[in-house]
Design a protein around this motif. Structure first.
Motif, PDB file in Angstrom:
ATOM      1  N   ILE A   1       9.575   3.986  -4.989  1.00  0.00           N
ATOM      2  CA  ILE A   1       8.212   3.648  -4.612  1.00  0.00           C
ATOM      3  C   ILE A   1       7.332   3.692  -5.855  1.00  0.00           C
TER       4      ILE A   1
ATOM      5  N   ASP B   1       7.409   6.078  -9.114  1.00  0.00           N
ATOM      6  CA  ASP B   1       6.636   7.271  -8.776  1.00  0.00           C
ATOM      7  C   ASP B   1       7.452   8.204  -7.895  1.00  0.00           C
ATOM      8  N   GLU B   2       8.302   7.611  -7.067  1.00  0.00           N
ATOM      9  CA  GLU B   2       9.203   8.381  -6.203  1.00  0.00           C
ATOM     10  C   GLU B   2      10.542   7.663  -6.180  1.00  0.00           C
TER      11      GLU B   2
ATOM     12  N   THR C   1       7.536  -0.792  -2.357  1.00  0.00           N
ATOM     13  CA  THR C   1       8.717  -0.045  -1.949  1.00  0.00           C
ATOM     14  C   THR C   1       9.935  -0.921  -2.168  1.00  0.00           C
TER      15      THR C   1
ATOM     16  N   ALA D   1      -1.004  -0.293  -0.798  1.00  0.00           N
ATOM     17  CA  ALA D   1      -0.834   1.073  -1.301  1.00  0.00           C
ATOM     18  C   ALA D   1       0.341   1.236  -2.259  1.00  0.00           C
ATOM     19  N   ALA D   2       1.395   0.429  -2.078  1.00  0.00           N
ATOM     20  CA  ALA D   2       2.619   0.692  -2.844  1.00  0.00           C
ATOM     21  C   ALA D   2       3.562  -0.502  -2.840  1.00  0.00           C
TER      22      ALA D   2
ATOM     23  N   GLN E   1      -1.718   2.095  -8.207  1.00  0.00           N
ATOM     24  CA  GLN E   1      -2.838   2.350  -9.102  1.00  0.00           C
ATOM     25  C   GLN E   1      -2.291   2.289 -10.507  1.00  0.00           C
TER      26      GLN E   1
ATOM     27  N   LYS F   1       3.306   3.480  -6.654  1.00  0.00           N
ATOM     28  CA  LYS F   1       1.986   3.491  -6.038  1.00  0.00           C
ATOM     29  C   LYS F   1       1.094   2.483  -6.742  1.00  0.00           C
TER      30      LYS F   1
END
Length: 144
Positions: A137, A120-121, A73, A70-71, A141, A139
């Motif tokens: 983070i 993204d974050e 980190t 998913a990510a 995609q 993501k």
């Protein structure tokens, strides 16, 4: 389904020659995992800028990277002086880098803004006199 990959790197205070080794290593791992090139580029920018900040400002520290389906980190934790004014530190061109760092071509004041733009974050947890933890983070995609 891919098992999470966890990587840890130590960053040495003032070691300009080794700065960038963690981001270079993570790039190789991401390529082997078949991560899209846009995400790899963004991850490398985030890590490299963070590494340089740790070398210049933060007495070194530790980088932890976790890659899962998913990510990505990235947690950069240092024991430096902390960031007195995060708002100012996030401004393009603002820098507290030493003359030595600037003479070596670092300290242009783009580190944190580039980290924010490429993640993204992003969160910054800082305590004056104790250190700073930056968590980013990405993501998994393709970026739009």
């Amino acid at each position: 389904m891919m098992e999470p990959v966890k990587l840890t790197y130590q960053v040495d205070d003032g070691n300009y020659l080794a700065a960038g080794s963690a981001s270079t290593n993570v790039k190789k791992v991401l390529k082997k995992l078949g991560i899209p090139s846009d995400i790899i580029r963004r991850a490398v920018v985030c890590l490299y800028e963070g590494e340089i900040n740790m070398v210049i400002h933060a007495n070194g520290g530790q980088i932890d990277v976790e890659i899962d389906p998913a990510a990505i980190t990235m947690i950069l934790k240092d024991v430096g002086p902390g960031i007195a004014d995060i708002g100012k530190a996030m401004q393009d061109g603002y820098s507290t880098a030493s003359k030595e760092a600037r003479d070596l071509g670092f300290g242009a004041g783009m580190g944190l803004p580039n980290m924010k733009r490429n993640s993204d974050e992003m969160s910054i947890d800082t305590v004056i006199g104790q250190g700073t933890t930056v968590t980013m983070i990405l993501k998994m995609q393709e970026s739009l």
